[in-house]
Design an enzyme around this catalytic site. Structure first.
Site, PDB file in Angstrom:
ATOM      1  N   GLU A  66      -2.451  -5.106  -2.027  1.00 52.82           N
ATOM      2  CA  GLU A  66      -1.521  -6.028  -1.370  1.00 52.82           C
ATOM      3  C   GLU A  66      -2.870  -7.072  -1.351  1.00 52.82           C
ATOM      4  O   GLU A  66      -2.451  -8.477   0.017  1.00 52.82           O
ATOM      5  CB  GLU A  66      -1.907  -5.603   0.557  1.00 52.82           C
ATOM      6  CG  GLU A  66      -1.859  -3.966   1.262  1.00 52.82           C
ATOM      7  CD  GLU A  66      -0.003  -4.627   1.821  1.00 52.82           C
ATOM      8  OE1 GLU A  66       0.688  -5.333   1.941  1.00 52.82           O
ATOM      9  OE2 GLU A  66       0.558  -3.103   1.920  1.00 52.82           O
ATOM     10  N   ASP A  72      -3.352   3.307   7.810  1.00 55.47           N
ATOM     11  CA  ASP A  72      -2.162   3.720   7.595  1.00 55.47           C
ATOM     12  C   ASP A  72      -1.667   4.816   7.164  1.00 55.47           C
ATOM     13  O   ASP A  72      -1.228   5.510   5.772  1.00 55.47           O
ATOM     14  CB  ASP A  72      -2.380   3.045   5.974  1.00 55.47           C
ATOM     15  CG  ASP A  72      -1.983   1.496   5.547  1.00 55.47           C
ATOM     16  OD1 ASP A  72      -1.629   1.065   6.840  1.00 55.47           O
ATOM     17  OD2 ASP A  72      -2.771   1.101   4.502  1.00 55.47           O
ATOM     18  N   ASP A 132      -7.238  -1.986   0.298  1.00 55.99           N
ATOM     19  CA  ASP A 132      -6.610  -3.128   0.216  1.00 55.99           C
ATOM     20  C   ASP A 132      -7.427  -4.426   0.817  1.00 55.99           C
ATOM     21  O   ASP A 132      -8.101  -4.166   0.942  1.00 55.99           O
ATOM     22  CB  ASP A 132      -5.661  -2.479   1.620  1.00 55.99           C
ATOM     23  CG  ASP A 132      -4.515  -3.023   2.163  1.00 55.99           C
ATOM     24  OD1 ASP A 132      -4.933  -4.256   1.999  1.00 55.99           O
ATOM     25  OD2 ASP A 132      -3.581  -2.363   2.876  1.00 55.99           O
ATOM     26  N   HIS A 150      -6.303  -1.612   8.186  1.00 52.21           N
ATOM     27  CA  HIS A 150      -5.965  -0.179   8.909  1.00 52.21           C
ATOM     28  C   HIS A 150      -5.583   1.123   8.425  1.00 52.21           C
ATOM     29  O   HIS A 150      -6.347   1.629   6.869  1.00 52.21           O
ATOM     30  CB  HIS A 150      -3.897  -0.872   8.159  1.00 52.21           C
ATOM     31  CG  HIS A 150      -3.866  -2.422   8.299  1.00 52.21           C
ATOM     32  ND1 HIS A 150      -3.780  -2.896   6.925  1.00 52.21           N
ATOM     33  CD2 HIS A 150      -2.913  -3.186  10.081  1.00 52.21           C
ATOM     34  CE1 HIS A 150      -3.690  -3.975   7.791  1.00 52.21           C
ATOM     35  NE2 HIS A 150      -3.445  -4.259   9.462  1.00 52.21           N
ATOM     36  N   HIS A 171       4.636   0.874   4.496  1.00 54.00           N
ATOM     37  CA  HIS A 171       2.688   0.300   4.007  1.00 54.00           C
ATOM     38  C   HIS A 171       1.545   1.058   4.959  1.00 54.00           C
ATOM     39  O   HIS A 171       0.802   1.025   4.859  1.00 54.00           O
ATOM     40  CB  HIS A 171       2.892  -0.795   3.190  1.00 54.00           C
ATOM     41  CG  HIS A 171       2.614  -1.755   4.158  1.00 54.00           C
ATOM     42  ND1 HIS A 171       1.696  -2.965   3.887  1.00 54.00           N
ATOM     43  CD2 HIS A 171       2.875  -1.813   5.768  1.00 54.00           C
ATOM     44  CE1 HIS A 171       2.176  -3.951   5.276  1.00 54.00           C
ATOM     45  NE2 HIS A 171       2.654  -2.955   6.250  1.00 54.00           N
ATOM     46  N   ASP A 212      -9.568  -0.313   3.977  1.00 53.19           N
ATOM     47  CA  ASP A 212      -8.531  -0.977   4.584  1.00 53.19           C
ATOM     48  C   ASP A 212      -9.179  -1.295   5.449  1.00 53.19           C
ATOM     49  O   ASP A 212      -9.922  -1.254   6.729  1.00 53.19           O
ATOM     50  CB  ASP A 212      -7.827   0.406   4.729  1.00 53.19           C
ATOM     51  CG  ASP A 212      -6.237  -0.613   4.345  1.00 53.19           C
ATOM     52  OD1 ASP A 212      -5.753  -1.600   4.899  1.00 53.19           O
ATOM     53  OD2 ASP A 212      -5.128   0.413   3.909  1.00 53.19           O
ATOM     54  N   HIS A 229       0.728  -0.788   0.459  1.00 56.55           N
ATOM     55  CA  HIS A 229       0.091  -0.327  -0.094  1.00 56.55           C
ATOM     56  C   HIS A 229       0.917   1.512  -0.231  1.00 56.55           C
ATOM     57  O   HIS A 229       0.095   2.387  -0.194  1.00 56.55           O
ATOM     58  CB  HIS A 229      -0.829  -0.241   1.343  1.00 56.55           C
ATOM     59  CG  HIS A 229      -2.103   0.820   1.082  1.00 56.55           C
ATOM     60  ND1 HIS A 229      -3.396   0.322   1.699  1.00 56.55           N
ATOM     61  CD2 HIS A 229      -2.638   1.158   0.088  1.00 56.55           C
ATOM     62  CE1 HIS A 229      -4.382   0.650   1.424  1.00 56.55           C
ATOM     63  NE2 HIS A 229      -3.853   1.683  -0.082  1.00 56.55           N
ATOM     64  N   ASP A 256      -6.919  -6.126   1.920  1.00 61.13           N
ATOM     65  CA  ASP A 256      -6.839  -7.480   3.927  1.00 61.13           C
ATOM     66  C   ASP A 256      -7.905  -5.978   3.956  1.00 61.13           C
ATOM     67  O   ASP A 256      -7.996  -6.149   5.096  1.00 61.13           O
ATOM     68  CB  ASP A 256      -5.961  -6.666   4.140  1.00 61.13           C
ATOM     69  CG  ASP A 256      -5.698  -5.110   4.328  1.00 61.13           C
ATOM     70  OD1 ASP A 256      -6.387  -4.456   4.846  1.00 61.13           O
ATOM     71  OD2 ASP A 256      -4.265  -4.804   4.570  1.00 61.13           O
TER      72      ASP A 256
END
Ligand SMILES: NC(=[NH2+])NCCC[C@H](N)C(=O)O
Length: 507
Positions: free
Chosen positions: A293, A146, A248, A144, A159, A142, A114, A250
């Site tokens: 990712e 980030d 992302d 996260h 990332h 996402d 990312h 994830d």
């Protein structure tokens, strides 16, 4: 003609997609995420866009490795790992994205970890500023946030930092360490919104709070449902804003996308991820997409690997053509318009209200006392005293209404324009009437004042002087009523102009 039935607002070539495949993994420690783009392409992602959705694809068909950009030595800097390489790659990537976006085509970037979003957001932001004079919004889907700065990051992995650099919350002068980011590359934090968060570091939480950044966590997805969350996210951005979606993989639950570097359980279902993509597509505001990712090598077996790739392909397909059969465009538009925020010049508005209150109360006070005097003298009370008192009272009521609307955050220019226009007409009539009384043939207060007061000055401790003083005060009050009548009328015009400006200003 592509098969999407949605009309794009901000792309001049909506049939075209600029594709950038970024085989970069230096923003984190696990090998394999650089193989994400080729896995997606081999699974048929691009041919699907071309053959089934009828898009025209531009850009390189091979995956960029950017090996030539890596400096020989790349020691940590400010706690960042591989800072020189990540900076050089994202800078190059920003130019690639920029060159597609400048042509008015959609940009699709396949990652890569990312950290590459530093480059994609920088490229889109600059191109849209130049091409349309607008700021972009970013929807960051996402697990996260980030948004670590180099100093708040525990891992030192870039990332986990792209949003901090893309928004300018993390700053660096040195061009070889992201100093190449210029104001035109940056994203306004007010135009950033997250969906899917569930693993946010303590330092990141503080940054989100301090900057008032809009974030919808998995908690919100559970509480409101994905439909309402997307609706609120789009409302926050506003309907007149080009959207860059940074997805992302994830964000999805590991059940759907196990092949990723930092999986977190309890994520979006594939269907919820798809829904986000479809909804954003249907706004007609989408200008760029990142899918990042995807790390095939981290899936436990071939089936898990295929699952992750398929999830990625599904997201992108729906991003480029929603699955709705009716082709209805996005039903949220009406609501978004209602939530539009107006920016009133606070100081001017306060000055306006204060002066209008002063003018209204002065007129109420003076004409109220004139009515008392007329009654004392057994004279009949002219209608315009009552008229002007009523108009001033209405004005005070209008200002109270404005204050209430401000407290509700609902001060709409239309209300102000209509109300102020009605009051303007009433004040103008009052002003004309008292001008006639002051100087007109019938009333001519000013002739009386000249004869009885200004050209007939009395002194001495006697009743005649007392009467003269009383006369003079009446004449002065007439003058002040006239002065404030003029000011009130002009100020009502002023607020109409102010409201029109606020209405058309959409910054
Ligand atoms: N794009 C990602 N998968 N980011 C994960 C970031 C994890 C953690 N917050 C970090 O700063 O290292």
């Amino acid at each position: 003609m592509n098969t999407s039935m949605v009309k794009s607002r901000f792309l001049s070539n909506p049939e075209d997609i600029g594709v950038v495949a970024v085989g970069f993994s230096g923003g984190q420690g696990k090998a394999g995420v650089d193989a994400g783009p080729s896995a997606l392409i081999e699974a048929g992602l691009l041919s699907q866009l071309q053959n089934e959705l009828n898009y025209k694809l531009h850009g390189d068909d091979k995956v960029n490795a950017y090996n030539e950009l890596a400096p020989k030595e790349d020691p940590p800097y400010r706690n960042m790992k591989n800072p020189g390489t990540a900076s050089a790659v994202t800078q190059r990537l920003s130019e690639q994205v920029y060159s597609h976006a400048k042509e008015g085509r959609m940009v699709l970037t396949l990652g890569g970890d990312h950290s590459i979003a530093i480059g994609t957001v920088a490229g889109t932001a600059k191109a849209i500023r130049e091409r349309l004079g607008r700021e972009i919004a970013v929807i960051w889907v996402d697990a996260h946030a980030d948004i670590n700065t180099p100093e708040t990051s525990d891992s030192g992995n870039i990332h986990g930092m792209p949003v901090a650099f893309a928004t300018g919350l993390a700053k660096e002068e040195k061009p070889e360490y992201f100093g190449w980011l210029k104001p035109e590359n940056l994203l306004n934090v007010n135009k950033l919104v997250y969906i899917g968060l569930r693993d946010v570091d303590a330092g990141e939480k503080r940054i989100l709070r301090e900057n008032g950044i809009k974030a919808f966590s998995m908690f919100d997805v559970d509480r409101y449902g994905i439909g309402r969350v997307v609706e609120m996210a789009l409302a926050h951005i506003g309907n007149d804003t080009p959207i860059h979606l940074s997805f992302d993989v994830d964000a999805l639950d590991p059940m759907w996308a196990p092949g990723t570097g930092t999986p977190v359980r309890g994520g979006l279902t594939l269907r919820e991820g798809d829904f986000i993509c479809e909804s954003v597509h249907l706004t007609g505001n989408l200008v760029a997409v990142d899918l990042v990712e995807v790390n095939p090598s981290l899936a436990v077996d071939e089936q898990a690997e295929a699952e992750t790739i398929r999830a990625g392909c599904s997201l992108i397909d729906l991003e480029m053509a929603a699955s709705t059969v009716t082709g209805d465009s996005y039903p949220y538009e009406r609501r978004i318009v209602r939530i539009h925020r107006y920016h009133w010049p606070a100081i001017q508005l306060n000055v306006w209200m204060l002066i209008m209150l002063a003018a209204s109360f002065l007129i109420i006070g003076v004409f109220g006392s004139f009515i008392g005097i007329q009654q004392q003298l057994n004279l009949n009370v002219p209608w315009y005293f009552a008229y002007y008192i009523t108009v001033s009272g209405l004005t005070v009521g209008f200002i109270i209404l404005l204050l209430w609307l401000i407290a509700q955050r609902r001060l709409l220019p239309a209300i102000v324009i209509i109300g102020a226009f009605v009051l303007f007409v009433l004040w103008l009539v009052g002003l004309i009437v008292i001008s006639i009384e002051l100087w007109g043939p019938a009333g001519s207060v000013s002739v009386n004042c000249n004869n009885l007061v200004w050209n007939n000055v009395r002194h001495g401790n006697n009743e005649a002087t007392l009467a003269w003083l009383q006369q003079r005060s009446i004449c002065q009050q007439w003058q002040s009523v006239f002065a404030f009548g003029v000011i009130g009328t002009i100020f009502l015009l002023w607020i109409i102009v102010m409201a029109v400006q606020v209405f058309y200003d959409d910054t």
